[in-house]
Scaffold this motif. Structure first.
Motif, short mmCIF file in Angstrom:
data_model
loop_
_atom_site.label_atom_id
_atom_site.label_comp_id
_atom_site.label_asym_id
_atom_site.label_seq_id
_atom_site.Cartn_x
_atom_site.Cartn_y
_atom_site.Cartn_z
N GLN A 38 0.97 -1.12 -0.04
CA GLN A 38 0.04 -0.18 0.03
C GLN A 38 0.87 1.18 0.04
OE1 GLN A 38 -2.10 -0.53 3.56
NE2 GLN A 38 -3.03 -2.19 3.02
N SER A 39 0.36 2.15 -0.90
CA SER A 39 1.01 3.49 -0.55
C SER A 39 0.90 4.17 0.60
CB SER A 39 0.42 4.35 -2.01
OG SER A 39 1.08 5.76 -1.63
N LEU A 40 1.98 4.86 1.18
CA LEU A 40 1.96 5.33 2.44
C LEU A 40 2.81 6.63 2.48
CD1 LEU A 40 0.93 4.80 5.13
CD2 LEU A 40 3.21 3.71 5.77
N GLY A 41 2.13 7.82 1.65
CA GLY A 41 2.72 8.96 1.28
C GLY A 41 3.66 8.71 0.26
N ASP A 42 4.83 9.11 0.92
CA ASP A 42 6.26 8.84 -0.09
C ASP A 42 6.81 7.53 0.17
OD1 ASP A 42 5.53 11.24 -1.21
OD2 ASP A 42 7.05 12.41 -0.25
N ASP A 43 6.08 6.86 0.71
CA ASP A 43 6.47 5.27 1.22
C ASP A 43 5.77 4.23 0.79
OD1 ASP A 43 8.69 3.53 2.28
OD2 ASP A 43 8.58 4.57 4.21
N LEU A 80 12.87 -1.63 -3.44
CA LEU A 80 13.55 -1.14 -4.28
C LEU A 80 13.22 -0.54 -5.75
CD1 LEU A 80 16.96 -3.05 -3.61
CD2 LEU A 80 16.71 -0.63 -3.22
N MET A 81 12.48 -1.47 -6.16
CA MET A 81 12.05 -1.28 -7.53
C MET A 81 11.23 0.11 -7.66
SD MET A 81 11.01 -4.90 -9.31
CE MET A 81 10.50 -5.76 -7.52
N LEU A 82 10.20 0.20 -6.65
CA LEU A 82 9.38 1.27 -6.61
C LEU A 82 10.00 2.68 -6.26
CD1 LEU A 82 6.33 -0.29 -4.32
CD2 LEU A 82 6.36 0.43 -6.89
N PHE A 83 11.21 2.66 -5.76
CA PHE A 83 11.72 4.14 -5.03
C PHE A 83 13.06 4.20 -5.84
CE2 PHE A 83 8.56 2.95 -2.05
CZ PHE A 83 7.63 3.85 -2.32
N MET A 84 13.59 3.57 -6.43
CA MET A 84 14.74 3.94 -7.29
C MET A 84 14.60 4.89 -8.57
SD MET A 84 16.81 0.29 -7.81
CE MET A 84 15.68 -0.65 -8.42
N ASP A 85 15.64 5.81 -8.65
CA ASP A 85 15.35 6.65 -9.67
C ASP A 85 15.16 5.93 -11.10
OD1 ASP A 85 15.84 8.88 -7.87
OD2 ASP A 85 18.03 8.86 -8.13
#
Length: 149
Positions: A38-43, A80-85
């Protein structure tokens, strides 16, 4: 190549919509254990729902340690997949888990923190809990090799 293309599209769609079910449905192990994200803001918050099929010790009853470890490893990879540049596929190099207490047969939650990410290697810390975040059932560290999509 079609699988990589499908995966890249699912990853980009998940990032754009903050609906991470695209990824958990595409990953066979995540789908098998029923985990969600689940999306939790920017996390992101990862959830392993209560499931009697994941019982390790029926006497206690307690969650199977391998399922808990697999859930935490999969959470770190998805994080990692979601938040890497740049979208990359993380491949596990090393995983170390500390089981702190028995996990009951109820929902388990996990959150991840990228400790360090380079161009080829990433280090992620994972914490899993049940009723209270301050009382984790396990903590883990994972190292991943990052390959381009």
């Amino acid at each position: 190549m079609k699988i990589q293309k499908d995966f890249r599209e699912a990853l980009l769609q998940a990032r754009a919509t903050s609906d991470y079910s695209y990824l958990t449905e595409l990953l066979p192990y995540a789908r098998k254990i029923g985990m969600s994200c689940q999306s939790l803001g920017d996390d992101a918050l990862f959830v392993l729902p209560e499931n009697r099929d994941n019982t390790g010790n029926p006497v206690l009853p307690a969650l199977h340690g391998g399922v808990l470890g697999g859930f935490m490893e999969m959470s770190a990879a998805i994080h990692l997949m979601l938040f890497m540049d740049e979208p990359k596929i993380p491949k596990i190099v090393d995983f170390s888990i500390d089981y702190l207490r028995s996990a009951k047969i109820q929902d388990v939650f996990a959150e991840c923190d990228v400790v360090r990410q380079g161009s080829r290697i990433a280090n992620v810390a994972i914490t899993a809990w049940q009723s209270r975040r301050e009382t984790p059932v396990a903590t883990a560290r994972a190292h991943f090799r990052l390959d381009s999509l």
